[in-house]
Design a protein around this motif. Sequence first.
Motif, PDB file in Angstrom:
ATOM      1  N   ASN A  39       0.869  -1.207   0.013  1.00 43.52           N
ATOM      2  CA  ASN A  39      -0.059   0.097  -0.093  1.00 43.52           C
ATOM      3  C   ASN A  39       0.941   1.304   0.028  1.00 43.52           C
ATOM      4  OD1 ASN A  39      -1.558   2.290   0.820  1.00 43.52           O
ATOM      5  ND2 ASN A  39      -3.227   0.814   1.705  1.00 43.52           N
ATOM      6  N   MET A  40       0.849   1.825  -1.275  1.00 40.32           N
ATOM      7  CA  MET A  40       2.032   2.911  -1.301  1.00 40.32           C
ATOM      8  C   MET A  40       1.517   4.181  -0.476  1.00 40.32           C
ATOM      9  SD  MET A  40       4.660   1.982  -2.882  1.00 40.32           S
ATOM     10  CE  MET A  40       5.530   3.778  -2.857  1.00 40.32           C
ATOM     11  N   LYS A  41       0.375   4.736  -0.446  1.00 43.70           N
ATOM     12  CA  LYS A  41      -0.235   5.736   0.346  1.00 43.70           C
ATOM     13  C   LYS A  41       0.300   5.531   1.765  1.00 43.70           C
ATOM     14  CE  LYS A  41      -3.770   7.653  -2.613  1.00 43.70           C
ATOM     15  NZ  LYS A  41      -5.260   7.989  -2.813  1.00 43.70           N
ATOM     16  N   GLU A  57      10.758   6.760  -6.221  1.00 41.10           N
ATOM     17  CA  GLU A  57       9.588   6.193  -6.866  1.00 41.10           C
ATOM     18  C   GLU A  57       9.927   5.871  -8.548  1.00 41.10           C
ATOM     19  OE1 GLU A  57       6.261   7.245  -3.731  1.00 41.10           O
ATOM     20  OE2 GLU A  57       6.064   7.802  -5.663  1.00 41.10           O
ATOM     21  N   LEU A  61       4.401   4.777 -10.407  1.00 39.67           N
ATOM     22  CA  LEU A  61       3.972   4.464  -8.887  1.00 39.67           C
ATOM     23  C   LEU A  61       3.545   5.851  -8.090  1.00 39.67           C
ATOM     24  CD1 LEU A  61       3.909   1.836  -7.382  1.00 39.67           C
ATOM     25  CD2 LEU A  61       6.101   2.385  -6.208  1.00 39.67           C
ATOM     26  N   ARG A  63       1.415   8.118  -8.854  1.00 36.49           N
ATOM     27  CA  ARG A  63       0.122   8.233  -8.394  1.00 36.49           C
ATOM     28  C   ARG A  63      -0.538   7.579  -7.668  1.00 36.49           C
ATOM     29  NH1 ARG A  63      -1.066   4.903 -14.121  1.00 36.49           N
ATOM     30  NH2 ARG A  63       0.086   3.033 -13.722  1.00 36.49           N
ATOM     31  N   CYS A  64       0.454   6.265  -7.250  1.00 36.87           N
ATOM     32  CA  CYS A  64      -0.416   5.307  -6.240  1.00 36.87           C
ATOM     33  C   CYS A  64       0.206   5.937  -4.642  1.00 36.87           C
ATOM     34  CB  CYS A  64       0.326   3.993  -6.295  1.00 36.87           C
ATOM     35  SG  CYS A  64       0.211   3.142  -7.974  1.00 36.87           S
ATOM     36  N   GLY A  65       0.985   6.534  -4.642  1.00 38.09           N
ATOM     37  CA  GLY A  65       1.665   7.085  -3.410  1.00 38.09           C
ATOM     38  C   GLY A  65       1.423   8.484  -3.039  1.00 38.09           C
ATOM     39  N   ARG A  67      -0.607  11.311  -1.732  1.00 36.08           N
ATOM     40  CA  ARG A  67      -1.445  11.297  -0.902  1.00 36.08           C
ATOM     41  C   ARG A  67      -2.709  12.727  -0.768  1.00 36.08           C
ATOM     42  NH1 ARG A  67       1.454  12.712   3.409  1.00 36.08           N
ATOM     43  NH2 ARG A  67       2.956  13.439   1.872  1.00 36.08           N
TER      44      ARG A  67
END
Length: 265
Positions: A39-41, A57, A61, A63-65, A67
């Motif tokens: 879970n990157m966030k 990153e 990735l 966009r995934c992290g 917040r």
Amino acid sequence: MHIGKAIRLERIFDRNTKRAIIVPMDHGVSVGPIDGIVNMKEAVGKVVEGGANAVVEHKGLVRCGHRAEGKDIGLIVHLSASTSLSPFPNAKCLVASVEDAIRLGADAVSIHVNLGDETERRMLHDMGKVASDAANWGMPLLAMVYARGPKVKSEFDPETVAHCARVGTELGADVVKVPYTGDKASFEHVCDSCCIPVVIAGGPKLDSTEAFLRMVHDSLEAGGAGLSVGRNVFQHENPTRLVQSLNMIVHEDASVAEALAHLNG
């Protein structure tokens, strides 16, 4: 120095201490979604809360992290990759550009070079191109340079590490990341051989957190500018508290004992 590059570097290196706590989270390409970065966030949030200066990153990735709330953190977009599934895992190739990183809002870019690999010439060529592109855009470049190949007896040999650091310096990096050589005297030689900041890698996950904190502390005393460590941070049982302890050492000149006492709370 280009003013844009200077401003971006200040988002990664503390303005007062000139040091940085960088947490790479680019391992998914190499070894898959390992513990700590599924879970990157959540993963990014934990190190942000602890006070890390930047994360690394891959382009997809980001966009995934992201917040979209809380404190900000420096973003370094990694431009090269390989996987552990390949018969040539040390042969890194470019998978993103400086322009990609700019579009993603990055504060810096990074590239990985393995000296001694059969494809070394390709990686050096790529680093030279990236360094030129980064300079044109005022984008800081972090070079992760290691010695890994048939002729390499030990990637931690002080002269070999010094060679790696010097390659990063001479090919245009603004920061170079290398393994710690194991003692302050030999690592001081590595740092003295460069005119740019040198940060240490973490390598495989260590069994002892105290040993990790000691390594960071000693590297700073030898002239290092901080750390760029992934698994030993994001796979810790309490990444936030560990980063707080690292902050005590890196930015407050605390002792290992003081940092360990905080960690154990």
